[in-house]
Structures are given as structure tokens and as C-alpha cells.
Design a protein around this motif. Structure first.
Motif, PDB file in Angstrom:
ATOM      1  N   ALA A  32     130.747  13.869  64.233  1.00 27.79           N
ATOM      2  CA  ALA A  32     130.849  12.077  64.494  1.00 27.79           C
ATOM      3  C   ALA A  32     130.699  11.664  66.220  1.00 27.79           C
ATOM      4  O   ALA A  32     129.971  11.509  66.961  1.00 27.79           O
ATOM      5  CB  ALA A  32     131.966  11.249  64.155  1.00 27.79           C
ATOM      6  N   LEU A  33     131.519  12.905  66.716  1.00 29.31           N
ATOM      7  CA  LEU A  33     132.206  12.805  68.269  1.00 29.31           C
ATOM      8  C   LEU A  33     130.599  13.285  68.550  1.00 29.31           C
ATOM      9  O   LEU A  33     130.107  12.642  70.106  1.00 29.31           O
ATOM     10  CB  LEU A  33     133.162  13.495  68.940  1.00 29.31           C
ATOM     11  CG  LEU A  33     134.748  13.256  68.129  1.00 29.31           C
ATOM     12  CD1 LEU A  33     135.411  14.259  68.595  1.00 29.31           C
ATOM     13  CD2 LEU A  33     134.990  11.878  68.776  1.00 29.31           C
ATOM     14  N   GLY A  84     127.775  12.017  71.327  1.00 27.56           N
ATOM     15  CA  GLY A  84     127.099  12.314  72.679  1.00 27.56           C
ATOM     16  C   GLY A  84     128.757  12.378  73.635  1.00 27.56           C
ATOM     17  O   GLY A  84     128.575  13.057  74.924  1.00 27.56           O
ATOM     18  N   TYR A  85     129.631  12.357  72.579  1.00 25.86           N
ATOM     19  CA  TYR A  85     130.961  13.382  73.006  1.00 25.86           C
ATOM     20  C   TYR A  85     130.803  15.073  73.283  1.00 25.86           C
ATOM     21  O   TYR A  85     130.473  15.323  72.278  1.00 25.86           O
ATOM     22  CB  TYR A  85     132.350  13.090  72.750  1.00 25.86           C
ATOM     23  CG  TYR A  85     132.690  11.417  73.087  1.00 25.86           C
ATOM     24  CD1 TYR A  85     133.429  11.062  74.208  1.00 25.86           C
ATOM     25  CD2 TYR A  85     131.951  11.052  72.153  1.00 25.86           C
ATOM     26  CE1 TYR A  85     133.650   9.679  74.125  1.00 25.86           C
ATOM     27  CE2 TYR A  85     132.629   8.977  72.045  1.00 25.86           C
ATOM     28  CZ  TYR A  85     133.292   9.404  73.534  1.00 25.86           C
ATOM     29  OH  TYR A  85     133.740   7.489  73.711  1.00 25.86           O
ATOM     30  N   ASN A  86     131.312  15.418  74.448  1.00 26.17           N
ATOM     31  CA  ASN A  86     130.834  16.439  74.295  1.00 26.17           C
ATOM     32  C   ASN A  86     133.158  18.073  73.913  1.00 26.17           C
ATOM     33  O   ASN A  86     133.571  17.677  74.485  1.00 26.17           O
ATOM     34  CB  ASN A  86     131.232  17.684  75.887  1.00 26.17           C
ATOM     35  CG  ASN A  86     131.145  19.422  76.428  1.00 26.17           C
ATOM     36  OD1 ASN A  86     131.049  19.378  74.819  1.00 26.17           O
ATOM     37  ND2 ASN A  86     131.206  19.198  77.134  1.00 26.17           N
ATOM     38  N   VAL A  87     132.214  18.480  73.009  1.00 25.27           N
ATOM     39  CA  VAL A  87     133.549  18.244  72.072  1.00 25.27           C
ATOM     40  C   VAL A  87     133.777  20.636  71.280  1.00 25.27           C
ATOM     41  O   VAL A  87     132.576  20.430  71.028  1.00 25.27           O
ATOM     42  CB  VAL A  87     133.445  17.847  70.759  1.00 25.27           C
ATOM     43  CG1 VAL A  87     134.777  18.122  69.895  1.00 25.27           C
ATOM     44  CG2 VAL A  87     133.548  16.607  70.346  1.00 25.27           C
ATOM     45  N   VAL A  88     134.613  20.962  71.858  1.00 21.42           N
ATOM     46  CA  VAL A  88     135.012  22.518  71.633  1.00 21.42           C
ATOM     47  C   VAL A  88     135.476  21.809  70.188  1.00 21.42           C
ATOM     48  O   VAL A  88     135.880  21.508  69.782  1.00 21.42           O
ATOM     49  CB  VAL A  88     135.761  22.857  72.286  1.00 21.42           C
ATOM     50  CG1 VAL A  88     136.089  24.095  72.370  1.00 21.42           C
ATOM     51  CG2 VAL A  88     135.472  22.749  73.883  1.00 21.42           C
ATOM     52  N   ASP A  89     135.168  22.747  69.341  1.00 28.78           N
ATOM     53  CA  ASP A  89     134.959  23.285  68.007  1.00 28.78           C
ATOM     54  C   ASP A  89     136.441  23.981  67.191  1.00 28.78           C
ATOM     55  O   ASP A  89     136.153  24.015  66.051  1.00 28.78           O
ATOM     56  CB  ASP A  89     133.590  23.337  67.120  1.00 28.78           C
ATOM     57  CG  ASP A  89     133.346  24.369  67.440  1.00 28.78           C
ATOM     58  OD1 ASP A  89     133.930  25.941  68.096  1.00 28.78           O
ATOM     59  OD2 ASP A  89     132.128  25.191  67.018  1.00 28.78           O
ATOM     60  N   GLY A  90     136.920  24.548  68.422  1.00 27.63           N
ATOM     61  CA  GLY A  90     138.528  24.717  67.749  1.00 27.63           C
ATOM     62  C   GLY A  90     137.878  26.725  67.990  1.00 27.63           C
ATOM     63  O   GLY A  90     139.698  27.394  67.396  1.00 27.63           O
TER      64      GLY A  90
END
Length: 53
Positions: free
Chosen positions: A37-38, A42-48
Motif C-alpha cells: 500500500a505504501l 509513492g513512498y519509498n519503502v524497504v521491505d525488511g
């Protein structure tokens, strides 16, 4: 949208869950769905899989 309404929407959609203690706390219930969803918004998210050094 007011904050409390946004929390209800996120809880109903399964993004977050609530822990009842002295003070109510929230946590991410489904990390994969939250990251998807993030990213779609348009958010830059590191997937863990990566760790900050």
C-alpha cells in the motif's frame, strides 16, 4: 479525514491492529500488505530484508 476515523479504516482493512494496555498502541498487522500500500502511494519503502548500517 480525522485521525480516529483513519485508524478505524486501517484496522478494518487489516493494515494495523490494536494492543490495549494503559495506553492504546497500534502495530502493523500485515507487513506485506502495508508495504504494498505504501509503495502504491509513492513512498519509498524497504521491505525488511535490508538492515541499516
Amino acid at each position: 479525514m480525522p485521525f480516529d476515523d483513519a485508524l478505524k479504516v486501517l484496522m478494518n482493512d487489516g493494515y494495523i491492529a490494536q494492543i490495549r494496555k494503559k495506553k492504546v498502541k497500534y502495530y502493523i498487522a500485515d507487513m506485506k500488505v502495508a508495504i504494498f500500500a505504501l509503495k502504491n502511494h509513492g513512498y519509498n519503502v524497504v521491505d525488511g530484508r535490508y538492515h541499516r548500517l
